[in-house]
Design an enzyme around this catalytic site. Sequence first.
Site, PDB file in Angstrom:
ATOM      1  N   ASP A   1       0.827  -1.214   0.000  1.00 59.58           N
ATOM      2  CA  ASP A   1       0.000   0.000   0.000  1.00 59.58           C
ATOM      3  C   ASP A   1       0.861   1.265   0.000  1.00 59.58           C
ATOM      4  O   ASP A   1       1.949   1.279   0.573  1.00 59.58           O
ATOM      5  CB  ASP A   1      -0.906  -0.026   1.246  1.00 59.58           C
TER       6      ASP A   1
HETATM    7  C1  IPE Z   1      -1.373   0.361  -3.526  1.00 63.48           C
HETATM    8  O1  IPE Z   1      -1.174   1.722  -3.516  1.00 63.48           O
HETATM    9  C2  IPE Z   1      -1.595  -0.204  -4.915  1.00 63.48           C
HETATM   10  C3  IPE Z   1      -2.952  -0.719  -5.174  1.00 63.48           C
HETATM   11  C4  IPE Z   1      -3.846  -0.924  -4.258  1.00 63.48           C
HETATM   12  C5  IPE Z   1      -3.311  -1.025  -6.566  1.00 63.48           C
HETATM   13  P1  IPE Z   1      -2.391   2.721  -3.506  1.00 63.48           P
HETATM   14  O2  IPE Z   1      -2.755   3.058  -4.913  1.00 63.48           O
HETATM   15  O3  IPE Z   1      -3.501   2.223  -2.649  1.00 63.48           O
HETATM   16  O4  IPE Z   1      -1.730   4.016  -2.843  1.00 63.48           O
HETATM   17  P2  IPE Z   1      -2.363   4.967  -1.726  1.00 63.48           P
HETATM   18  O5  IPE Z   1      -2.749   4.099  -0.575  1.00 63.48           O
HETATM   19  O6  IPE Z   1      -3.552   5.652  -2.349  1.00 63.48           O
HETATM   20  O7  IPE Z   1      -1.249   5.910  -1.401  1.00 63.48           O
HETATM   21 MG    MG Z   2      -4.033   2.421  -0.650  1.00 69.03          MG
END
Ligand code: IPE
Ligand code: MG
Length: 260
Positions: free
Chosen positions: A29
């Site tokens: 994440d």
């Molecule tokens: C994780 O990073 C990747 C996926 C869930 C595809 P995020 O896209 O959730 O990044 P944040 O949490 O919004 O910073």
């Molecule tokens: Mg995320």
Amino acid sequence: MADTDLPQALVQRGLRKELMPRHVAFVMDGNRRWAEARGLTTAEGHEAGGRALKKILQLSVAWGIRAITVFAFSQENFRRPEEEVDCCMELIEQGIRDEMEEYTRNGIRLHVIGDPSTRPASLQDAVREAEEMTRNNSRFHMILATCYSGRWDIVQACRELAAKVQDKLLNPEDIDEAMLAGHLSTNVLGEFACPDLLIRTSGELRLSNFLLWQSAYTELYFSNRMWPDFDEDEYLEALKNFQRRERRFGQRKPSSQESN
Ligand code: IPE
Ligand code: MG
């Protein structure tokens, strides 16, 4: 690195071979926040996340861990803007195609878990090819959870069992935990289907519908790093922390009578 060098390499890093987890799960994440903090696009954040995953996979193989399960895309992630969903699907497909050869060379077997019906056809093709190409590998299992959710996994297992009951191949009273677990998508890992350790980055303290059944007795580790910044040092921190834990699985310690 040859397997025979393993214990020494682990000791040098402050780890004990006999206490290494066999299966580590990751909720990767923080890609968007990582990108935002650097004035980059969300797509660049996901690309950086892919590079971090490649390193973590290499380290996991080198350190003698047997399997990792990584949450690449959840069913809930389909509710994100179309552009981001398309970008993630393309990156996952490209990642699989780019890494296939290396997996084959290094004895890594790829399994992709999640609802195939929700994946674009070209991604599904890449998944089939890569799973087929790596199916004889057994040194390490890379489980990519894509279009996956923990509740979906339990539901699809229930459907398979219900179909067997309907076909009179199974009595409802014969269904037990082991049988249900045997129908979950992580069953490809057999005896180590349940992760020993689950690491989530970005400071969020939840499971977000990941391996719900399988994480019943998993040790949880939360890192404040955004996923693209999750590196060797931070992985070592998580593993050292894991090695200090006492896992009792609800039983009492044989030596003392302390509970839970
Ligand atoms: C994780 O990073 C990747 C996926 C869930 C595809 P995020 O896209 O959730 O990044 P944040 O949490 O919004 O910073
Ligand atoms: Mg995320």
